[in-house]
Design a protein around this motif. Structure first.
Motif, PDB file in Angstrom:
ATOM      1  N   VAL A   6       6.367  12.517  -5.292  1.00 13.28           N
ATOM      2  CA  VAL A   6       7.427  12.102  -6.218  1.00 13.28           C
ATOM      3  C   VAL A   6       8.691  12.910  -5.959  1.00 13.28           C
ATOM      4  CG1 VAL A   6       8.091  11.890  -8.643  1.00 13.28           C
ATOM      5  CG2 VAL A   6       5.744  11.358  -7.936  1.00 13.28           C
ATOM      6  N   ALA A   7       8.555  14.221  -5.864  1.00 12.10           N
ATOM      7  CA  ALA A   7       9.721  15.072  -5.605  1.00 12.10           C
ATOM      8  C   ALA A   7      10.340  14.745  -4.251  1.00 12.10           C
ATOM      9  CB  ALA A   7       9.327  16.541  -5.670  1.00 12.10           C
ATOM     10  N   ILE A   8       9.514  14.524  -3.247  1.00  9.55           N
ATOM     11  CA  ILE A   8      10.023  14.238  -1.904  1.00  9.55           C
ATOM     12  C   ILE A   8      10.714  12.881  -1.868  1.00  9.55           C
ATOM     13  CG2 ILE A   8       9.316  13.801   0.488  1.00  9.55           C
ATOM     14  CD1 ILE A   8       7.148  16.041  -0.008  1.00  9.55           C
ATOM     15  N   ALA A   9      10.149  11.877  -2.518  1.00  9.52           N
ATOM     16  CA  ALA A   9      10.791  10.553  -2.558  1.00  9.52           C
ATOM     17  C   ALA A   9      12.143  10.615  -3.266  1.00  9.52           C
ATOM     18  CB  ALA A   9       9.884   9.535  -3.240  1.00  9.52           C
ATOM     19  N   SER A  10      12.267  11.526  -4.235  1.00 10.51           N
ATOM     20  CA  SER A  10      13.538  11.635  -4.960  1.00 10.51           C
ATOM     21  C   SER A  10      14.667  12.131  -4.067  1.00 10.51           C
ATOM     22  CB  SER A  10      13.386  12.563  -6.167  1.00 10.51           C
ATOM     23  OG  SER A  10      13.372  13.919  -5.772  1.00 10.51           O
ATOM     24  N   GLY A  17      10.105   3.871  -3.622  1.00 10.64           N
ATOM     25  CA  GLY A  17       9.850   4.636  -4.830  1.00 10.64           C
ATOM     26  C   GLY A  17      10.929   5.647  -5.166  1.00 10.64           C
ATOM     27  N   HIS A  18      12.006   5.702  -4.371  1.00  8.67           N
ATOM     28  CA  HIS A  18      13.069   6.686  -4.606  1.00  8.67           C
ATOM     29  C   HIS A  18      13.622   6.597  -6.031  1.00  8.67           C
ATOM     30  CE1 HIS A  18      16.685   9.095  -4.002  1.00  8.67           C
ATOM     31  NE2 HIS A  18      17.397   8.074  -4.432  1.00  8.67           N
ATOM     32  N   ALA A  19      14.007   5.410  -6.448  1.00  8.20           N
ATOM     33  CA  ALA A  19      14.605   5.242  -7.783  1.00  8.20           C
ATOM     34  C   ALA A  19      13.612   5.618  -8.880  1.00  8.20           C
ATOM     35  CB  ALA A  19      15.095   3.811  -7.973  1.00  8.20           C
ATOM     36  N   ASP A  20      12.360   5.226  -8.725  1.00  9.46           N
ATOM     37  CA  ASP A  20      11.339   5.568  -9.722  1.00  9.46           C
ATOM     38  C   ASP A  20      11.102   7.076  -9.768  1.00  9.46           C
ATOM     39  OD1 ASP A  20      10.908   2.896 -10.488  1.00  9.46           O
ATOM     40  OD2 ASP A  20       9.411   2.608  -8.908  1.00  9.46           O
ATOM     41  N   ALA A  21      11.115   7.715  -8.603  1.00  7.03           N
ATOM     42  CA  ALA A  21      10.933   9.166  -8.543  1.00  7.03           C
ATOM     43  C   ALA A  21      12.081   9.883  -9.238  1.00  7.03           C
ATOM     44  CB  ALA A  21      10.811   9.623  -7.092  1.00  7.03           C
ATOM     45  N   LEU A  22      13.319   9.470  -8.932  1.00 10.55           N
ATOM     46  CA  LEU A  22      14.484  10.081  -9.590  1.00 10.55           C
ATOM     47  C   LEU A  22      14.417   9.912 -11.101  1.00 10.55           C
ATOM     48  CD1 LEU A  22      17.588   9.178  -7.390  1.00 10.55           C
ATOM     49  CD2 LEU A  22      16.704  11.454  -7.910  1.00 10.55           C
ATOM     50  N   ALA A  23      14.111   8.703 -11.535  1.00 10.83           N
ATOM     51  CA  ALA A  23      14.050   8.420 -12.973  1.00 10.83           C
ATOM     52  C   ALA A  23      12.968   9.252 -13.651  1.00 10.83           C
ATOM     53  CB  ALA A  23      13.810   6.933 -13.206  1.00 10.83           C
ATOM     54  N   PHE A  24      11.807   9.369 -12.999  1.00  9.38           N
ATOM     55  CA  PHE A  24      10.728  10.167 -13.587  1.00  9.38           C
ATOM     56  C   PHE A  24      11.131  11.634 -13.701  1.00  9.38           C
ATOM     57  CE2 PHE A  24       7.218  13.107 -13.132  1.00  9.38           C
ATOM     58  CZ  PHE A  24       6.501  12.797 -14.281  1.00  9.38           C
ATOM     59  N   THR A 124       2.052  10.258  -8.976  1.00  5.80           N
ATOM     60  CA  THR A 124       2.175  10.244  -7.522  1.00  5.80           C
ATOM     61  C   THR A 124       2.691   8.912  -6.999  1.00  5.80           C
ATOM     62  OG1 THR A 124       0.965  10.691  -5.470  1.00  5.80           O
ATOM     63  CG2 THR A 124      -0.212   9.464  -7.165  1.00  5.80           C
ATOM     64  N   LEU A 125       3.191   8.967  -5.784  1.00  2.00           N
ATOM     65  CA  LEU A 125       3.525   7.758  -5.027  1.00  2.00           C
ATOM     66  C   LEU A 125       2.594   7.617  -3.822  1.00  2.00           C
ATOM     67  CD1 LEU A 125       7.400   8.073  -5.188  1.00  2.00           C
ATOM     68  CD2 LEU A 125       6.034   6.223  -6.170  1.00  2.00           C
ATOM     69  N   ASP A 126       1.672   8.540  -3.683  1.00  2.00           N
ATOM     70  CA  ASP A 126       0.735   8.580  -2.565  1.00  2.00           C
ATOM     71  C   ASP A 126      -0.367   7.531  -2.774  1.00  2.00           C
ATOM     72  OD1 ASP A 126      -1.685   9.310  -1.088  1.00  2.00           O
ATOM     73  OD2 ASP A 126      -0.691  11.189  -0.622  1.00  2.00           O
ATOM     74  N   GLU A 127      -0.393   6.506  -1.909  1.00  4.11           N
ATOM     75  CA  GLU A 127      -1.370   5.427  -2.050  1.00  4.11           C
ATOM     76  C   GLU A 127      -2.805   5.939  -1.962  1.00  4.11           C
ATOM     77  OE1 GLU A 127      -0.811   2.287  -2.971  1.00  4.11           O
ATOM     78  OE2 GLU A 127       1.343   2.710  -3.074  1.00  4.11           O
ATOM     79  N   CYS A 137      -9.945  12.105 -12.983  1.00  4.63           N
ATOM     80  CA  CYS A 137      -8.765  12.204 -13.839  1.00  4.63           C
ATOM     81  C   CYS A 137      -7.980  10.899 -13.711  1.00  4.63           C
ATOM     82  CB  CYS A 137      -7.880  13.382 -13.430  1.00  4.63           C
ATOM     83  SG  CYS A 137      -7.204  13.236 -11.763  1.00  4.63           S
ATOM     84  N   ASP A 138      -6.967  10.754 -14.540  1.00  4.23           N
ATOM     85  CA  ASP A 138      -6.077   9.609 -14.393  1.00  4.23           C
ATOM     86  C   ASP A 138      -5.071   9.899 -13.293  1.00  4.23           C
ATOM     87  OD1 ASP A 138      -7.268   8.164 -16.443  1.00  4.23           O
ATOM     88  OD2 ASP A 138      -5.922   8.960 -17.970  1.00  4.23           O
ATOM     89  N   VAL A 139      -4.690   8.852 -12.573  1.00  6.08           N
ATOM     90  CA  VAL A 139      -3.679   8.947 -11.522  1.00  6.08           C
ATOM     91  C   VAL A 139      -2.759   7.756 -11.716  1.00  6.08           C
ATOM     92  CG1 VAL A 139      -3.252   9.054  -9.035  1.00  6.08           C
ATOM     93  CG2 VAL A 139      -5.368   9.991  -9.955  1.00  6.08           C
ATOM     94  N   THR A 140      -1.444   7.992 -11.729  1.00  7.94           N
ATOM     95  CA  THR A 140      -0.515   6.908 -11.983  1.00  7.94           C
ATOM     96  C   THR A 140       0.770   7.079 -11.178  1.00  7.94           C
ATOM     97  OG1 THR A 140       0.466   5.566 -13.751  1.00  7.94           O
ATOM     98  CG2 THR A 140       0.682   7.964 -13.966  1.00  7.94           C
ATOM     99  N   ARG A 141       1.542   6.020 -11.143  1.00  6.39           N
ATOM    100  CA  ARG A 141       2.854   6.033 -10.483  1.00  6.39           C
ATOM    101  C   ARG A 141       3.906   6.565 -11.481  1.00  6.39           C
ATOM    102  NH1 ARG A 141       2.419   2.966  -5.925  1.00  6.39           N
ATOM    103  NH2 ARG A 141       0.684   1.501  -5.865  1.00  6.39           N
ATOM    104  N   PRO A 142       5.026   7.090 -10.960  1.00  2.05           N
ATOM    105  CA  PRO A 142       6.030   7.673 -11.851  1.00  2.05           C
ATOM    106  C   PRO A 142       6.585   6.700 -12.893  1.00  2.05           C
ATOM    107  CG  PRO A 142       6.723   7.846  -9.549  1.00  2.05           C
ATOM    108  CD  PRO A 142       5.376   7.235  -9.567  1.00  2.05           C
ATOM    109  N   GLN A 143       6.755   5.452 -12.524  1.00  4.10           N
ATOM    110  CA  GLN A 143       7.319   4.493 -13.483  1.00  4.10           C
ATOM    111  C   GLN A 143       6.346   4.162 -14.614  1.00  4.10           C
ATOM    112  OE1 GLN A 143       6.626   3.922 -10.263  1.00  4.10           O
ATOM    113  NE2 GLN A 143       6.071   1.800  -9.864  1.00  4.10           N
ATOM    114  N   HIS A 144       5.073   4.485 -14.447  1.00  3.34           N
ATOM    115  CA  HIS A 144       4.072   4.213 -15.486  1.00  3.34           C
ATOM    116  C   HIS A 144       3.679   5.461 -16.264  1.00  3.34           C
ATOM    117  CE1 HIS A 144       3.000   0.855 -12.498  1.00  3.34           C
ATOM    118  NE2 HIS A 144       3.748   0.344 -13.443  1.00  3.34           N
TER     119      HIS A 144
END
Length: 148
Positions: A6-10, A17-24, A124-127, A137-144
């Motif tokens: 997430v940090a790297i995509a930002s 996922g850049h925009a979602d990472a920045l927003a998160f 995470t954004l890691d598939e 544990c739970d694993v989710t994307r930044p926008q969720h």
């Protein structure tokens, strides 16, 4: 639990996922500042993000360095107290996988362990890491991701 993806995509506008990472990250900064949430991560987060920042800085050939992806974000580090904490987690993971999926790489395991230990959700954004949702544990994307 903040994954480095997430940090790297930002930092990379062309990254999926850049925009979602920045927003998160902005939501996380605001939530932490308001005392409504905390951001957790294993110490590997700092190393992964630092290496990515250095690579970007050298690839820009004299362009000004971008601000740190983690700048202004308070991150609480989670590290194992002893070997037993890790071996117990690996035994649990092995039991729950029952041969369905291979182990993640070692870095992914660190994030899964830290999230399991703190009862947190990995953002995470890691598939590859997303495939472990619900195993330990739970694993989710930044926008969720929910904060607070």
């Amino acid at each position: 639990m903040l994954d480095s993806s997430v940090a790297i995509a930002s930092m990379k506008p062309a990254e999926a996922g850049h925009a979602d990472a920045l927003a998160f990250l902005e939501r996380a900064r605001a939530a932490v500042a308001a005392g409504a949430a905390q951001v957790l991560a294993p110490p590997e987060l700092w190393l992964e993000v630092y290496v990515a920042e250095q690579r970007l800085a050298t690839s820009r050939r004299g362009a000004p360095a971008a601000a740190s992806a983690l700048g202004g974000l308070e991150v609480e580090l989670v590290a194992p107290a002893d070997e037993g904490a890790v071996t117990e987690f690996l035994a649990l993971l092995t039991k729950r996988l029952r041969g369905r999926r291979p182990f993640a790489n070692a870095t992914d395991l660190v994030y899964l362990w830290a999230a399991h230990r703190t009862d947190a959700t990995v953002v995470t954004l890691d598939e590859g890491l997303l495939k472990y949702h619900g195993v330990v544990c739970d694993v989710t994307r930044p926008q969720h991701a929910r904060l607070a």
